[in-house]
Design a protein around this motif. Structure first.
Motif, PDB file in Angstrom:
ATOM      1  N   ASP A  99      34.125  46.666  16.064  1.00  0.00           N
ATOM      2  CA  ASP A  99      33.492  46.469  17.372  1.00  0.00           C
ATOM      3  C   ASP A  99      32.095  47.087  17.455  1.00  0.00           C
ATOM      4  O   ASP A  99      31.432  47.016  18.488  1.00  0.00           O
ATOM      5  CB  ASP A  99      34.390  46.986  18.506  1.00  0.00           C
ATOM      6  CG  ASP A  99      34.544  48.524  18.541  1.00  0.00           C
ATOM      7  OD1 ASP A  99      33.658  49.237  18.046  1.00  0.00           O
ATOM      8  OD2 ASP A  99      35.564  49.000  19.081  1.00  0.00           O
ATOM      9  N   GLY A 100      31.652  47.723  16.356  1.00  0.00           N
ATOM     10  CA  GLY A 100      30.291  48.231  16.302  1.00  0.00           C
ATOM     11  C   GLY A 100      30.091  49.621  16.853  1.00  0.00           C
ATOM     12  O   GLY A 100      28.968  50.131  16.858  1.00  0.00           O
ATOM     13  N   SER A 101      31.174  50.283  17.287  1.00  0.00           N
ATOM     14  CA  SER A 101      31.020  51.643  17.832  1.00  0.00           C
ATOM     15  C   SER A 101      31.044  52.701  16.731  1.00  0.00           C
ATOM     16  O   SER A 101      30.557  53.812  16.931  1.00  0.00           O
ATOM     17  CB  SER A 101      32.121  51.932  18.861  1.00  0.00           C
ATOM     18  OG  SER A 101      33.405  51.832  18.274  1.00  0.00           O
ATOM     19  N   ILE A 102      31.619  52.362  15.579  1.00  0.00           N
ATOM     20  CA  ILE A 102      31.653  53.253  14.421  1.00  0.00           C
ATOM     21  C   ILE A 102      30.815  52.627  13.316  1.00  0.00           C
ATOM     22  O   ILE A 102      30.880  51.414  13.075  1.00  0.00           O
ATOM     23  CB  ILE A 102      33.100  53.487  13.942  1.00  0.00           C
ATOM     24  CG1 ILE A 102      33.889  54.265  15.009  1.00  0.00           C
ATOM     25  CG2 ILE A 102      33.124  54.236  12.614  1.00  0.00           C
ATOM     26  CD1 ILE A 102      35.351  54.493  14.659  1.00  0.00           C
ATOM     27  N   ALA A 103      30.027  53.447  12.655  1.00  0.00           N
ATOM     28  CA  ALA A 103      29.138  52.934  11.609  1.00  0.00           C
ATOM     29  C   ALA A 103      29.944  52.319  10.477  1.00  0.00           C
ATOM     30  O   ALA A 103      31.044  52.789  10.160  1.00  0.00           O
ATOM     31  CB  ALA A 103      28.260  54.072  11.073  1.00  0.00           C
ATOM     32  N   PRO A 104      29.427  51.269   9.852  1.00  0.00           N
ATOM     33  CA  PRO A 104      30.127  50.662   8.712  1.00  0.00           C
ATOM     34  C   PRO A 104      30.374  51.706   7.628  1.00  0.00           C
ATOM     35  O   PRO A 104      29.537  52.557   7.348  1.00  0.00           O
ATOM     36  CB  PRO A 104      29.147  49.588   8.229  1.00  0.00           C
ATOM     37  CG  PRO A 104      28.313  49.273   9.428  1.00  0.00           C
ATOM     38  CD  PRO A 104      28.169  50.567  10.172  1.00  0.00           C
ATOM     39  N   PRO A 129      21.778  52.717  16.396  1.00  0.00           N
ATOM     40  CA  PRO A 129      21.002  51.478  16.507  1.00  0.00           C
ATOM     41  C   PRO A 129      20.048  51.349  15.327  1.00  0.00           C
ATOM     42  O   PRO A 129      19.441  52.330  14.899  1.00  0.00           O
ATOM     43  CB  PRO A 129      20.245  51.621  17.832  1.00  0.00           C
ATOM     44  CG  PRO A 129      20.414  53.029  18.268  1.00  0.00           C
ATOM     45  CD  PRO A 129      21.534  53.637  17.500  1.00  0.00           C
ATOM     46  N   ALA A 130      19.954  50.154  14.807  1.00  0.00           N
ATOM     47  CA  ALA A 130      19.057  49.931  13.668  1.00  0.00           C
ATOM     48  C   ALA A 130      17.622  50.136  14.106  1.00  0.00           C
ATOM     49  O   ALA A 130      17.188  49.658  15.155  1.00  0.00           O
ATOM     50  CB  ALA A 130      19.253  48.521  13.129  1.00  0.00           C
TER      51      ALA A 130
END
Length: 219
Positions: free
Chosen positions: A152-157, A205-206
């Motif tokens: 879901d994008g809340s934890i870094a890959p 955020p990138a």
């Protein structure tokens, strides 16, 4: 009517037995923490409770039974923390925070075996298999929770299994250095460690790097 109400709310004989057994295990766990599992005898446990060793054998068969219950208590706390995290309506990172907060606080409040919890090889084989199987289910559920946060994008890959092992390894080691009479409360430890792990795993955020300037052409 009052007498009837009182009689129906008195603890049964089996409930009284479980209360006494729980008190025995709690006291034994403290003895394990103070002396170490291997160095603690049933005589030590009986003495700390102010009862005879024979009285202990009415509730447990040996030290391994007590250590087994300490491990299973930890597993029950872990399962409850997983359930609360999964029920939390938030991101994967927030679910992870919920798990860490709940598990650490209850682990320290209700499980006092301390360093004895690393003595899993002291258990009988069938006990060890049961403890490990239950622990593996908790680990798998936590990995799934972390993987959900990555999705879901809340934890870094990253590697969800390695993240889970890092979290649980740190938590399981807490009783070896935690002191109930110290200045760090279970709540403070839970909140601090939750912040450390969530800050480390949180997705950033990138950033868009500034465009490189083309070198000026010489005349």
């Amino acid at each position: 009517m009052a007498d009837r109400w009182a009689s129906t709310n008195l603890p049964s004989r089996s409930e009284q037995r479980e209360v006494k057994r729980a008190a025995l295990i709690s006291q034994a766990a403290k003895a394990f923490k103070a002396r170490g599992f291997q160095a603690t005898t049933m005589d030590d446990i009986a003495s700390s409770l102010g009862v005879t060793k024979g009285a202990l054998y009415r509730y447990v068969s040996n030290k391994q039974d007590i250590l087994f219950e300490c491990f299973m208590s930890s597993n029950r706390i872990g399962n409850a923390a997983i359930a609360r995290a999964n029920a939390f309506a938030g991101s994967g990172l927030e679910k992870l925070q919920t798990f860490i907060l709940d598990f650490i606080e209850n682990y320290l409040a209700h499980n006092t075996a301390g360093g004895a919890m690393v003595d899993i090889d002291a258990l009988f084989p069938e006990q060890r298999e049961q403890v490990i199987a239950e622990r593996d289910r908790i680990d798998a559920a936590l990995r799934k929770l972390i993987a959900g946060g990555i999705a879901d994008g809340s934890i870094a890959p990253g590697n969800a299994k390695l993240a889970e092992l890092t979290v649980m390894g740190s938590i399981n080691w807490i009783p070896s250095w935690y002191r109930p009479d110290g200045s760090w409360t279970p709540q403070l430890i839970a909140q601090t460690m939750s912040s450390i792990f969530s800050d480390g795993l949180r997705a950033r955020p990138a950033s868009n790097p500034a465009p490189r300037k083309k070198p000026a052409r010489g005349r």
